[in-house]
Design a protein around this motif. Sequence first.
Motif, short mmCIF file in Angstrom:
data_model
loop_
_atom_site.label_atom_id
_atom_site.label_comp_id
_atom_site.label_asym_id
_atom_site.label_seq_id
_atom_site.Cartn_x
_atom_site.Cartn_y
_atom_site.Cartn_z
N ASP A 155 1.30 6.61 2.88
CA ASP A 155 0.43 7.54 3.59
C ASP A 155 -0.99 7.01 3.78
OD1 ASP A 155 -0.15 7.59 0.92
OD2 ASP A 155 -0.50 9.76 0.81
N ARG A 156 -1.22 5.76 3.38
CA ARG A 156 -2.56 5.17 3.52
C ARG A 156 -2.59 4.18 4.67
NH1 ARG A 156 -4.94 2.73 -1.84
NH2 ARG A 156 -6.61 2.36 -0.33
N GLU A 157 -3.66 4.24 5.46
CA GLU A 157 -3.82 3.27 6.54
C GLU A 157 -4.28 1.93 5.98
OE1 GLU A 157 -6.45 4.75 9.50
OE2 GLU A 157 -4.88 5.91 10.52
N GLU A 199 0.85 -1.19 0.00
CA GLU A 199 0.00 0.00 0.00
C GLU A 199 0.89 1.24 0.00
OE1 GLU A 199 -3.15 -0.10 -0.31
OE2 GLU A 199 -3.99 -1.91 0.62
N GLU A 200 0.28 2.37 -0.34
CA GLU A 200 1.00 3.63 -0.26
C GLU A 200 1.35 3.93 1.20
OE1 GLU A 200 2.02 5.34 -2.78
OE2 GLU A 200 1.03 4.09 -4.29
N LYS A 234 1.79 5.28 11.32
CA LYS A 234 1.72 6.53 10.56
C LYS A 234 3.11 7.11 10.46
CE LYS A 234 -0.92 10.81 10.20
NZ LYS A 234 -1.96 11.67 10.83
N SER A 268 -6.68 -4.89 2.99
CA SER A 268 -5.24 -4.83 2.74
C SER A 268 -4.54 -6.15 3.03
CB SER A 268 -4.60 -3.72 3.58
OG SER A 268 -5.20 -2.47 3.33
#
Length: 720
Positions: free
Chosen positions: A597-599, A594-595, A624, A604
Amino acid sequence: MWRSLLLKGTACLSQVAAPRFLHQRHFSPICVRLLIQRVLHRPSEARCGLEIQGKACFPAHSGSRAYKKDAKSTVEFPLSPITVTDIKQYLRSKDIPFHDGYSCLHIQSIFVESSARKDSFTLFIDKTTGQFLCKDTLVEGSWEDLQDCLEVMQKEEQDFLSPHVLLGYPESVEEQEERERELREVQRIWSSSVPFTDVPEDEAQLIKTMFKITKVSNATLKKFGVRVFKPTKSLVFPWFGGPDSSLKGVKLLSAQSTETEKVTYNEATLPKYNSYYNLFGLPLVGRMDSEVVLTGHELDTLAVSQATGLPSVALPRGVSCLPPILLPYLEQFKRVTLWLGGDIRSWEASKIFSRKLGLRRCSLVRPGEYRPCPVEVLAHGKNFSHIIKSSIPAAHKSIVSFKQLREDVYGELVNTEQVAGVKWTRFLELNRILKGHRKGELTVFTGPTGSGKTTFISELALDLCMQGVNTLWGSFEINNVRLAKIMLTQFAMQRLEENLEQYDFWADKFEELPLYFMTFHGQQNIKTVIDTMQHAVYLYDINHVVIDNLQFMMGQENLSVDKFAVQDHIIGAFRKFATNSSCHVTLIIHPRKEEDDRELQTASIFGSAKASQEADNVLILQEKKLVTCPGRRSLQVTKNRFDGDVGIFPLDFIKSSLTFATPMKGKHKLRKVTVKPENEEGEEVEVVVKKEVKKEKAAKTTKISQTINSPATGNKSNNN
């Protein structure tokens, strides 16, 4: 080279074993070769005692520290699993008669002279593992050991073997000293304790009141040999065993009042907990007795025996474990009533233990308001006979009606806290969401690479293990030494490399935990892993299995099959194991890429469809990424099949102890935040933000785009 090593090993073995071996009869050359072969062909860890004891044989180790090795600390699966059919076929091929028992096969002991056997079948072979025990001589060993002995007897045309052939490997000096020290301590405590009849009446009554046994007579206490250790006002329960019924150990039970005026009871055993195998009350059982009441505590056995006159024995470690080595001593009984206590945990243990003992002969006392533990039943003057007669058979059909489930449903309503499972002591917020750790469930755990998944889950499992949850670790990604080092640091709450003088203190305490490790590392086949887990559940009553991680188990499967289909098959196998074995499985799965900055979300999880469907709980370790300070972590529960509650809470990582902690919270907190916008005069403005935490609905937070000096705390919101 090999010949010289063999000769040195033989000489070393003869020197070390001289006090314990070869003092009753001379072995034939075949027996000696068998003994040498058993030493040289064991795994390296099994030979460590020989290396330490006989330092002259291995000079390289002469200056090293003599570490102790617990044979039960690791769980290995035999290369060729034995079945009861294989055992029977082998015995028939050797013309050895046997009786088919409830959990063991019975044969005549080969370690007793034929003239002394009297047609008694006193050697017991476990149907599940092949382990054997001779009750006459206390010789025990594996199925391979018994086969070796039978082959030797056949080649030498002998009708029995000396029991000293299988007395085990020589102990290290450290182990011998520890065993002798424990025996001296046992004798000291026993000789310092006094029978109840020698205690003044008022003092004896006070002690009975402390342990809630005022209705237990002095005659019953004397019958079972219970004494009082005056220095601590503890009850002393003896362990008499062996052919000569000698004193082998003791258990001390002490009472302590807490600040809330509640009495707590603490147990201590000698020898150590993992070596304490006392079926309390067994010496009082007659050879012709066919019925027994199995209890979870010594005091309950006293109550049952006094009120009913029935034979009764107590498990050595309560409802947490029924060691298979004790099963031969319960084979004579045609009916076993399991009355392990008056709560849900005891009820679950009764159902699990009945599988080991044989469902056909077991009946269970269902807990409830009118069926508490035996000590309470005696204290309140209730009818013991009625409770035992109303016990239900352990064997059940595949279909049941609500009438059969009615009492179980009522029991769960009455014992809501116990049904919720074991509570965590280090993660109170997780108790608020998941309510507890429950048997028979599957937990899927994921998190970004490098976020500390293994470190966090090791502390989560350690927390439960410290409360008596028997735990098995399957770490395929990092080796067991590194994992044990992490857990020991978390247990001691400090870096032991900086305090090496405290290592032995913490290691001794850590060794007492019911914690085991699989010896696998790297890619493994799912069938081998499941077989090992079932083996461990049977031997050590494992309640929690941790698998780290799923991806390491997929490489051994058929490469021609779609990888998602392989993963679905593996997850389904763990789901089935958790349900059938009533054992909680925690499965770590890496997420998809995942990116940054993405939770992470439930979607996922790699191949998430099957994983999220089969799982009872889904936990995500969120991280984060921040530029100006270390990443902030939080634990998110996205699925909770027990009652549906989900949520998220922050975690602080404490590097000095490798532990995670929940930041302190309060209803109202002031957070001082410095922001950079300037007023009309060009001066910086200092803003004070007041945050209020609500119990039911999370408060919306003000978004500040500038740098925050301190991380936010006290926020229960699911939306940051």
